[in-house]
Design a protein around this motif. Structure first.
Motif, PDB file in Angstrom:
ATOM      1  N   ASP A  35       0.971  -1.136  -0.156  1.00 23.80           N
ATOM      2  CA  ASP A  35      -0.097  -0.124   0.036  1.00 23.80           C
ATOM      3  C   ASP A  35       0.893   1.298  -0.086  1.00 23.80           C
ATOM      4  O   ASP A  35       0.615   2.410  -0.909  1.00 23.80           O
ATOM      5  CB  ASP A  35      -0.816  -0.112   1.143  1.00 23.80           C
ATOM      6  CG  ASP A  35      -2.019  -1.031   1.096  1.00 23.80           C
ATOM      7  OD1 ASP A  35      -2.237  -1.356  -0.155  1.00 23.80           O
ATOM      8  OD2 ASP A  35      -2.597  -1.274   2.093  1.00 23.80           O
ATOM      9  N   ARG A  36       1.927   1.217   0.580  1.00 23.37           N
ATOM     10  CA  ARG A  36       2.784   2.293   0.713  1.00 23.37           C
ATOM     11  C   ARG A  36       3.596   2.464  -0.527  1.00 23.37           C
ATOM     12  O   ARG A  36       3.688   3.737  -0.885  1.00 23.37           O
ATOM     13  CB  ARG A  36       4.005   2.333   1.950  1.00 23.37           C
ATOM     14  CG  ARG A  36       3.460   2.156   3.338  1.00 23.37           C
ATOM     15  CD  ARG A  36       4.559   1.781   4.092  1.00 23.37           C
ATOM     16  NE  ARG A  36       5.811   2.520   4.172  1.00 23.37           N
ATOM     17  CZ  ARG A  36       5.647   3.696   4.960  1.00 23.37           C
ATOM     18  NH1 ARG A  36       4.937   3.906   5.824  1.00 23.37           N
ATOM     19  NH2 ARG A  36       7.052   4.169   4.646  1.00 23.37           N
ATOM     20  N   ALA A  37       3.738   1.460  -1.292  1.00 23.87           N
ATOM     21  CA  ALA A  37       4.399   1.564  -2.618  1.00 23.87           C
ATOM     22  C   ALA A  37       3.635   2.276  -3.713  1.00 23.87           C
ATOM     23  O   ALA A  37       4.017   2.908  -4.651  1.00 23.87           O
ATOM     24  CB  ALA A  37       4.815   0.228  -3.050  1.00 23.87           C
ATOM     25  N   LYS A  38       2.195   1.960  -3.552  1.00 28.98           N
ATOM     26  CA  LYS A  38       1.169   2.521  -4.340  1.00 28.98           C
ATOM     27  C   LYS A  38       1.293   4.019  -4.255  1.00 28.98           C
ATOM     28  O   LYS A  38       1.199   4.723  -5.594  1.00 28.98           O
ATOM     29  CB  LYS A  38      -0.191   2.261  -3.970  1.00 28.98           C
ATOM     30  CG  LYS A  38      -0.610   0.525  -4.250  1.00 28.98           C
ATOM     31  CD  LYS A  38      -2.025   0.364  -3.821  1.00 28.98           C
ATOM     32  CE  LYS A  38      -2.187  -1.041  -4.125  1.00 28.98           C
ATOM     33  NZ  LYS A  38      -3.642  -1.521  -3.725  1.00 28.98           N
ATOM     34  N   ASP A  39       1.626   4.410  -3.233  1.00 32.93           N
ATOM     35  CA  ASP A  39       1.428   6.328  -3.148  1.00 32.93           C
ATOM     36  C   ASP A  39       2.748   6.577  -4.119  1.00 32.93           C
ATOM     37  O   ASP A  39       2.767   7.941  -4.257  1.00 32.93           O
ATOM     38  CB  ASP A  39       1.657   6.580  -1.840  1.00 32.93           C
ATOM     39  CG  ASP A  39       0.352   6.405  -0.938  1.00 32.93           C
ATOM     40  OD1 ASP A  39      -0.608   6.290  -1.598  1.00 32.93           O
ATOM     41  OD2 ASP A  39       0.302   6.152   0.187  1.00 32.93           O
ATOM     42  N   ALA A  41       3.821   5.963  -7.026  1.00 35.48           N
ATOM     43  CA  ALA A  41       3.531   6.033  -8.158  1.00 35.48           C
ATOM     44  C   ALA A  41       2.867   7.507  -8.514  1.00 35.48           C
ATOM     45  O   ALA A  41       2.946   8.129  -9.331  1.00 35.48           O
ATOM     46  CB  ALA A  41       2.414   5.065  -8.548  1.00 35.48           C
ATOM     47  N   PHE A  42       2.602   8.465  -7.402  1.00 34.22           N
ATOM     48  CA  PHE A  42       1.930   9.569  -7.525  1.00 34.22           C
ATOM     49  C   PHE A  42       2.876  10.713  -7.290  1.00 34.22           C
ATOM     50  O   PHE A  42       2.705  11.988  -7.413  1.00 34.22           O
ATOM     51  CB  PHE A  42       0.719   9.928  -6.456  1.00 34.22           C
ATOM     52  CG  PHE A  42      -0.590   8.831  -6.709  1.00 34.22           C
ATOM     53  CD1 PHE A  42      -1.222   9.111  -7.599  1.00 34.22           C
ATOM     54  CD2 PHE A  42      -0.572   7.560  -5.974  1.00 34.22           C
ATOM     55  CE1 PHE A  42      -2.409   8.373  -8.077  1.00 34.22           C
ATOM     56  CE2 PHE A  42      -1.590   7.012  -6.274  1.00 34.22           C
ATOM     57  CZ  PHE A  42      -2.558   7.245  -7.458  1.00 34.22           C
ATOM     58  N   ILE A  43       4.109  10.441  -7.024  1.00 37.93           N
ATOM     59  CA  ILE A  43       5.356  11.283  -6.719  1.00 37.93           C
ATOM     60  C   ILE A  43       6.090  11.479  -8.051  1.00 37.93           C
ATOM     61  O   ILE A  43       6.771  10.489  -8.554  1.00 37.93           O
ATOM     62  CB  ILE A  43       6.131  10.988  -5.456  1.00 37.93           C
ATOM     63  CG1 ILE A  43       5.038  10.870  -4.262  1.00 37.93           C
ATOM     64  CG2 ILE A  43       7.193  11.954  -5.518  1.00 37.93           C
ATOM     65  CD1 ILE A  43       5.986  10.092  -3.215  1.00 37.93           C
ATOM     66  N   LYS A  44       5.919  12.443  -8.636  1.00 34.81           N
ATOM     67  CA  LYS A  44       6.506  12.725 -10.188  1.00 34.81           C
ATOM     68  C   LYS A  44       7.352  13.744 -10.147  1.00 34.81           C
ATOM     69  O   LYS A  44       7.165  14.748  -9.505  1.00 34.81           O
ATOM     70  CB  LYS A  44       5.400  12.759 -11.166  1.00 34.81           C
ATOM     71  CG  LYS A  44       4.354  11.673 -11.160  1.00 34.81           C
ATOM     72  CD  LYS A  44       3.059  11.982 -12.046  1.00 34.81           C
ATOM     73  CE  LYS A  44       2.151  10.710 -11.978  1.00 34.81           C
ATOM     74  NZ  LYS A  44       1.066  10.972 -12.929  1.00 34.81           N
TER      75      LYS A  44
END
Length: 307
Positions: A35-39, A41-44
């Protein structure tokens, strides 16, 4: 010594109970980390937004948002995709008439619209819009035909009056956007969807979900709301006067108050005024004076003759 032994005994019991709980319901550490890894993906990096930034400054009019039917606010306020606008005001001050007039302008710019009015039958909604479109309070049969031709393939009406539920409205909005290609949704009004005035959590959830749907579907949602009743309605309402939860104003992208100016004998001043009290993605907040023609129900920027 006895006291120390007692403390040690209690500590052992706590440890045993904790161990038992872990055996019965062990922590899923892998899922936790996933779940932490999913976040992540939103850091660009900023450069990933090159095209979006270019559109912000140099994009087409469609990307910047559609125009309102009044030139004075052409460069000040836009109807943008992915946003929610609240049209508020006292009863009888013209909220629905203003939104229908705005909708006609948006359709002329290529938008597709649906009106979900739970306070007015479709024939009345269409009758009002027909008068605004053709510019007369007594349209001929030929004018009615021209109006229907003009809105064919652009305008739909959700034919249900009375109270409804938030879940049904979510479904209507999603269906209209995904299956009919509709880009402008009018919901008239909030009180017919969340009926209890003191259901603040329900109002917050509903407006929050509408805002999310507008953003995710790339459409614009227009929500008609009501201002709190006053003993003196000769003073215009503001954001703080909106009936219901304060979260309504907090979550909407734009908030426009519709005010019918008190009439005075011999007065040639404006009949209505729009107050743009919030524009999240714009820099301007202000007001616009309007003159309404009683026959056509059109709203103009000056008292010049209506044609």
């Amino acid at each position: 010594m006895g006291s120390l032994t007692s403390i040690e005994s209690i500590a052992r019991q706590i440890d045993e109970r904790r161990a038992t709980r872990l055996r019965e319901k062990p922590v899923d550490f892998e899922a936790y980390m996933a779940d932490r890894a999913k976040d992540a993906a939103f850091i660009k990096p900023a450069e990933d937004f090159h095209d979006a930034l270019h559109e912000e400054f140099f994009g087409s009019d469609e990307q910047r948002g559609r125009l309102l039917p009044w030139q004075k606010v052409e460069d000040l306020f836009r109807i943008r995709p992915g946003e929610l606008t609240c049209w508020a005001g006292f009863n009888g001050h013209g909220k629905s008439m203003v939104t229908s007039y705005v909708l006609l302008s948006l359709m002329q710019q290529g938008e597709k619209a649906v009106v979900a009015s739970f306070e007015m039958k479709p024939r009345k909604t269409l009758g009002r819009m027909c008068r605004q479109h053709v510019g007369t309070g007594r349209p001929t049969e030929a004018y009615v035909g021209k109006f229907l031709d003009a809105v064919s393939g652009k305008l739909w009406l959700y034919d249900q009056q009375g109270e409804t539920t938030p879940d049904r409205i979510y479904g209507v909005v999603a269906y209209c956007a995904e299956q009919l290609g509709i880009t402008q949704v009018v919901i008239d009004s909030l009180m017919k969807v969340v009926g209890d005035e003191d259901d603040y959590n329900g109002q917050k959830r509903f407006v929050g979900k509408l805002q999310s749907l507008a953003r995710d579907l790339g459409i614009h949602v227009h929500l008609v709301t009501h201002s709190r009743k006053r003993e003196d309605e000769n003073k215009r309402p503001g954001k703080q006067d909106n009936k219901g939860s304060g979260a309504i104003v907090d979550q909407t992208d734009n908030f426009v108050s519709v005010f019918k100016v008190p009439a005075k004998e011999g007065d040639t001043g404006p009949t209505h005024c729009l107050y743009f009290d919030k524009q999240r993605n714009g820099e301007w907040e202000g007001s616009l004076a309007l003159w309404m023609d009683e026959g056509s129900l059109r709203f103009k920027e000056s008292p010049s003759p209506f044609v």
